[in-house]
Design a protein around this motif. Structure first.
Motif, PDB file in Angstrom:
ATOM      1  N   UNK A  45       0.832  -1.203   0.000  1.00 24.45           N
ATOM      2  CA  UNK A  45       0.000   0.000   0.000  1.00 24.45           C
ATOM      3  C   UNK A  45       0.871   1.258   0.000  1.00 24.45           C
ATOM      4  N   UNK A  46       1.960   1.209   0.743  1.00 26.75           N
ATOM      5  CA  UNK A  46       2.867   2.356   0.739  1.00 26.75           C
ATOM      6  C   UNK A  46       3.454   2.587  -0.649  1.00 26.75           C
ATOM      7  N   UNK A  47       3.853   1.527  -1.308  1.00 24.64           N
ATOM      8  CA  UNK A  47       4.372   1.645  -2.663  1.00 24.64           C
ATOM      9  C   UNK A  47       3.291   2.129  -3.616  1.00 24.64           C
ATOM     10  N   UNK A  48       2.056   1.642  -3.397  1.00 29.11           N
ATOM     11  CA  UNK A  48       0.949   2.054  -4.265  1.00 29.11           C
ATOM     12  C   UNK A  48       0.687   3.551  -4.138  1.00 29.11           C
ATOM     13  N   UNK A  49       0.732   4.047  -2.918  1.00 26.37           N
ATOM     14  CA  UNK A  49       0.532   5.489  -2.719  1.00 26.37           C
ATOM     15  C   UNK A  49       1.649   6.288  -3.390  1.00 26.37           C
ATOM     16  N   UNK A  50       2.861   5.775  -3.237  1.00 28.34           N
ATOM     17  CA  UNK A  50       3.997   6.465  -3.858  1.00 28.34           C
ATOM     18  C   UNK A  50       3.842   6.506  -5.369  1.00 28.34           C
ATOM     19  N   UNK A  51       3.501   5.345  -5.932  1.00 32.34           N
ATOM     20  CA  UNK A  51       3.329   5.298  -7.383  1.00 32.34           C
ATOM     21  C   UNK A  51       2.161   6.155  -7.841  1.00 32.34           C
ATOM     22  N   UNK A  52       1.072   6.147  -7.025  1.00 29.69           N
ATOM     23  CA  UNK A  52      -0.070   6.985  -7.374  1.00 29.69           C
ATOM     24  C   UNK A  52       0.322   8.467  -7.355  1.00 29.69           C
ATOM     25  N   UNK A  53       1.069   8.848  -6.359  1.00 31.72           N
ATOM     26  CA  UNK A  53       1.524  10.233  -6.298  1.00 31.72           C
ATOM     27  C   UNK A  53       2.438  10.553  -7.466  1.00 31.72           C
ATOM     28  N   UNK A  54       3.295   9.600  -7.813  1.00 28.50           N
ATOM     29  CA  UNK A  54       4.159   9.827  -8.963  1.00 28.50           C
ATOM     30  C   UNK A  54       3.343   9.972 -10.233  1.00 28.50           C
ATOM     31  N   UNK A  55       2.295   9.147 -10.390  1.00 27.50           N
ATOM     32  CA  UNK A  55       1.452   9.250 -11.574  1.00 27.50           C
ATOM     33  C   UNK A  55       0.705  10.572 -11.608  1.00 27.50           C
ATOM     34  N   UNK A  56       0.246  11.027 -10.414  1.00 26.74           N
ATOM     35  CA  UNK A  56      -0.465  12.314 -10.371  1.00 26.74           C
ATOM     36  C   UNK A  56       0.491  13.474 -10.684  1.00 26.74           C
ATOM     37  N   UNK A  57       1.744  13.310 -10.282  1.00 24.69           N
ATOM     38  CA  UNK A  57       2.702  14.386 -10.560  1.00 24.69           C
ATOM     39  C   UNK A  57       2.987  14.549 -12.044  1.00 24.69           C
ATOM     40  N   UNK A  58       2.665  13.503 -12.822  1.00 21.44           N
ATOM     41  CA  UNK A  58       2.859  13.633 -14.270  1.00 21.44           C
ATOM     42  C   UNK A  58       1.813  14.526 -14.907  1.00 21.44           C
ATOM     43  N   UNK A  59       0.719  14.763 -14.144  1.00 23.06           N
ATOM     44  CA  UNK A  59      -0.334  15.634 -14.659  1.00 23.06           C
ATOM     45  C   UNK A  59      -0.021  17.069 -14.269  1.00 23.06           C
ATOM     46  N   UNK A  60      -0.403  17.960 -15.147  1.00 29.26           N
ATOM     47  CA  UNK A  60       0.022  19.362 -14.965  1.00 29.26           C
ATOM     48  C   UNK A  60      -0.964  20.186 -14.160  1.00 29.26           C
ATOM     49  N   UNK A  61      -2.259  19.966 -14.344  1.00 28.80           N
ATOM     50  CA  UNK A  61      -3.254  20.822 -13.697  1.00 28.80           C
ATOM     51  C   UNK A  61      -3.992  20.056 -12.623  1.00 28.80           C
ATOM     52  N   UNK A  62      -4.554  20.745 -11.663  1.00 31.56           N
ATOM     53  CA  UNK A  62      -5.358  20.100 -10.622  1.00 31.56           C
ATOM     54  C   UNK A  62      -6.599  19.419 -11.192  1.00 31.56           C
ATOM     55  N   UNK A  63      -7.139  20.009 -12.270  1.00 28.49           N
ATOM     56  CA  UNK A  63      -8.329  19.395 -12.850  1.00 28.49           C
ATOM     57  C   UNK A  63      -8.015  18.012 -13.389  1.00 28.49           C
ATOM     58  N   UNK A  64      -6.836  17.892 -14.028  1.00 34.23           N
ATOM     59  CA  UNK A  64      -6.448  16.591 -14.553  1.00 34.23           C
ATOM     60  C   UNK A  64      -6.239  15.582 -13.414  1.00 34.23           C
ATOM     61  N   UNK A  65      -5.599  16.094 -12.352  1.00 41.30           N
ATOM     62  CA  UNK A  65      -5.386  15.205 -11.223  1.00 41.30           C
ATOM     63  C   UNK A  65      -6.700  14.747 -10.596  1.00 41.30           C
ATOM     64  N   UNK A  66      -7.669  15.728 -10.497  1.00 42.45           N
ATOM     65  CA  UNK A  66      -8.971  15.392  -9.923  1.00 42.45           C
ATOM     66  C   UNK A  66      -9.721  14.404 -10.803  1.00 42.45           C
ATOM     67  N   UNK A  67      -9.638  14.625 -12.112  1.00 42.62           N
ATOM     68  CA  UNK A  67     -10.311  13.711 -13.034  1.00 42.62           C
ATOM     69  C   UNK A  67      -9.706  12.315 -12.946  1.00 42.62           C
ATOM     70  N   UNK A  68      -8.371  12.260 -12.828  1.00 46.74           N
ATOM     71  CA  UNK A  68      -7.721  10.957 -12.715  1.00 46.74           C
ATOM     72  C   UNK A  68      -8.121  10.263 -11.425  1.00 46.74           C
ATOM     73  N   UNK A  69      -8.183  11.053 -10.333  1.00 44.06           N
ATOM     74  CA  UNK A  69      -8.597  10.456  -9.062  1.00 44.06           C
ATOM     75  C   UNK A  69     -10.045   9.975  -9.118  1.00 44.06           C
TER      76      UNK A  69
END
Length: 227
Positions: A45-69
């Motif tokens: 789960x810790x690795x999953x959160x890290x990877x999820x955060x890394x994937x979200x960091x690839x997105x540029x805008x908050x809207x993209x991050x929110x849509x991905x979430x």
């Protein structure tokens, strides 16, 4: 570009779920394995959160991050619903298996009880047959003894009768011989008596002839039958 990034985010999250999948299927019956599974799950789960955060960091805008979430949440929600459905199906199967297990245990207990009763009846039947066999053998021995005694008594009686018959035959033969001897003696006595009578008559006639009284005596004898 936004859809491509969201897709990569979903792919990364799916890879994390596939990585965590085998650990979730560990056997919880063993305490040590369950503890190790929990530690591994926490690490994943810790690795999953890290990877999820890394994937979200690839997105540029908050809207993209929110849509991905939101998309990830929708996927997880759908997966959770499917899992719940599978859990309900498995729970029903488990309940059916438990019910069948209880029924099998009950039937097994009944079978054990029936087998115990049958074994007890078999032992009782064996004891009864053994007792009956011993009684029959004892009765047969007693009957054989009685038969031998009756045969011996009959043979003894038969021997006594045979001995008595032989004694009677000897006695009868002796009596027959004695009767013959007595008959011979009687015959001799009769002959002697007749001879004496003849001699006596001859002596009387001779005396009468000599005494010259023959004619009167003879006449008297003719008339009276006496001299």
């Amino acid at each position: 570009v936004e859809e491509s990034r969201i897709y990569r985010l979903g792919v990364n999250a799916d890879m994390l779920e596939e990585t965590s999948g085998p650990e979730a299927g560990a056997d919880p019956s063993d305490g040590q394995q369950d503890s190790e599974c929990r530690r591994n799950k926490g690490n994943i789960l810790g690795k999953e959160v890290v990877l999820l955060m890394q994937a979200l960091n690839t997105l540029s805008t908050p809207e993209e991050k929110l849509a991905a979430l939101c998309k990830k949440y929708a996927d997880l929600l759908e997966e959770s619903r499917n899992v719940q459905k599978q859990v309900k199906i498995l729970q029903k199967k488990q309940a059916q298996i438990v019910k069948e297990k209880v029924q099998l245990q009950s039937e097994h207990s009944k079978a054990i009880l029936a087998r115990s009763k049958l074994e007890s009846l078999c032992r009782e039947l064996q004891r009864h047959n053994k007792t009956l066999k011993e009684e029959n053998m004892q009765q047969a021995r007693e009957e054989e003894e009685r038969r031998k005694e009756a045969t011996a008594h009959f043979q003894f009686t038969l021997n006594e009768i045979q001995a008595q018959l032989e004694q009677h035959d000897v006695h009868n033969a002796k009596l027959h011989q004695e009767n013959i001897e007595l008959g011979e003696k009687l015959k001799k006595l009769i002959e002697q008596y007749a001879l004496r009578e003849e001699v006596k008559v001859f002596s009387v006639f001779r005396h009468l002839v000599i005494s010259k009284n023959f004619v009167p005596l003879f006449t008297n004898f003719i008339v009276t039958g006496q001299f």
